[in-house]
Design an enzyme around this catalytic site. Sequence first.
Site, mmCIF file in Angstrom:
data_model
loop_
_atom_site.group_PDB
_atom_site.id
_atom_site.type_symbol
_atom_site.label_atom_id
_atom_site.label_comp_id
_atom_site.label_asym_id
_atom_site.label_seq_id
_atom_site.Cartn_x
_atom_site.Cartn_y
_atom_site.Cartn_z
ATOM 1 N N ASP A 47 0.976 -1.291 0.112
ATOM 2 C CA ASP A 47 0.225 -0.059 0.131
ATOM 3 C C ASP A 47 0.755 1.331 -0.057
ATOM 4 O O ASP A 47 2.055 1.291 0.390
ATOM 5 C CB ASP A 47 -0.820 0.147 1.293
ATOM 6 C CG ASP A 47 -1.865 -0.923 1.446
ATOM 7 O OD1 ASP A 47 -2.003 -1.685 0.455
ATOM 8 O OD2 ASP A 47 -3.174 -0.840 2.146
ATOM 9 N N HIS A 95 3.672 -2.212 3.512
ATOM 10 C CA HIS A 95 3.538 -0.779 2.878
ATOM 11 C C HIS A 95 4.871 -0.213 1.790
ATOM 12 O O HIS A 95 5.917 -1.053 2.086
ATOM 13 C CB HIS A 95 3.639 -0.093 3.780
ATOM 14 C CG HIS A 95 2.340 0.169 4.738
ATOM 15 N ND1 HIS A 95 2.009 -0.554 5.634
ATOM 16 C CD2 HIS A 95 1.175 0.962 4.380
ATOM 17 C CE1 HIS A 95 0.772 -0.403 5.850
ATOM 18 N NE2 HIS A 95 0.200 0.566 5.152
#
Length: 323
Positions: free
Chosen positions: A140, A296
């Site tokens: 993400d 992430h």
Amino acid sequence: MKKYIIWILGLLLIAETVAIVCSAAGIFSANHKSAECLAQSESIGAINESLAAENERLSEINNNLINEKESLAVSLSEASEQILSEKEYIKEVNERLLEKEEEYIVPDSKKEYRSEYPDMYASERLVREGSGKMAYLTFDDGPSELTPKVLDVLDKYGIKATFFVTYKENSDLQKYYKEIVERGHTIAVHTASHEYEDIYKSIDAYLEDFYKMYDCIYEQTGVRCSLFRFPGGSHTGYRYGDDMPLIIEEMERRGFNYYDWNVSTGDGGSWVTAADILSRVKQQSEGRDRLVVLMHDSASKTATLEALPQVIEQLKEDGYDFN
Ligand code: ZN
């Protein structure tokens, strides 16, 4: 005559003796009987005593049972009262839910937003459904300076991942949208701004932000995305506004699929180490056949990059496929 008298006297003597003997025997027998009676009466006394003790014990048991019954009756009535109040509470909650549901039912005629962004539809239903043990790696918040290094690790293992990207002004970073696609990975919408207060405040705000990212990806890569992930996950939006059910309904109507995750590496935190990430993956993947692993992609996530080969090797060892 005299002889007769002697005979008679003799007979009388014998009779007397017999009488005396008999009487003595009688006494003896009476004495014997009286001893027997005494013994019997003693044993009856003992039996009576033990009966009295038994009686006392039974009456004590009886009292205990009565007390027990009384206390059971009290707890039963308390439990019944509690059940009644729980029922009342459930009824109340249901009523409130119904009211809320009614609030959320917006007639189709009021859904003007449906005609907004007419080119914003999913190109295809892109649901990656493998069989057996599958692990989907997702990144993400990218792209970032780290993106090419993440892509290198994935290439090394021949693994395809999904990148839920955000909007970047920086042209150095913008080129990675294309690189993600060219190296065979799935690009998907995360959000343009990632500002919860802005994007979740209304359905119009959400669609505006989504379109900005959807359009940017199309411009940069030629891909019309089909997948997306809500910032914070699909439950976060409920905290920032009442339109979340409408947002989900509208996105699904446009053919998009959203994905949350079931394994969080916790790499969002600033002090997380590669060892922390690996141990969370091990812990949260236990007993699961299908993993969606949240990681992430941002410049500060060096621990994620460091952990990535170990995470892949661990999941491979545990029998997971990735593609
Ligand atoms: Zn995010």
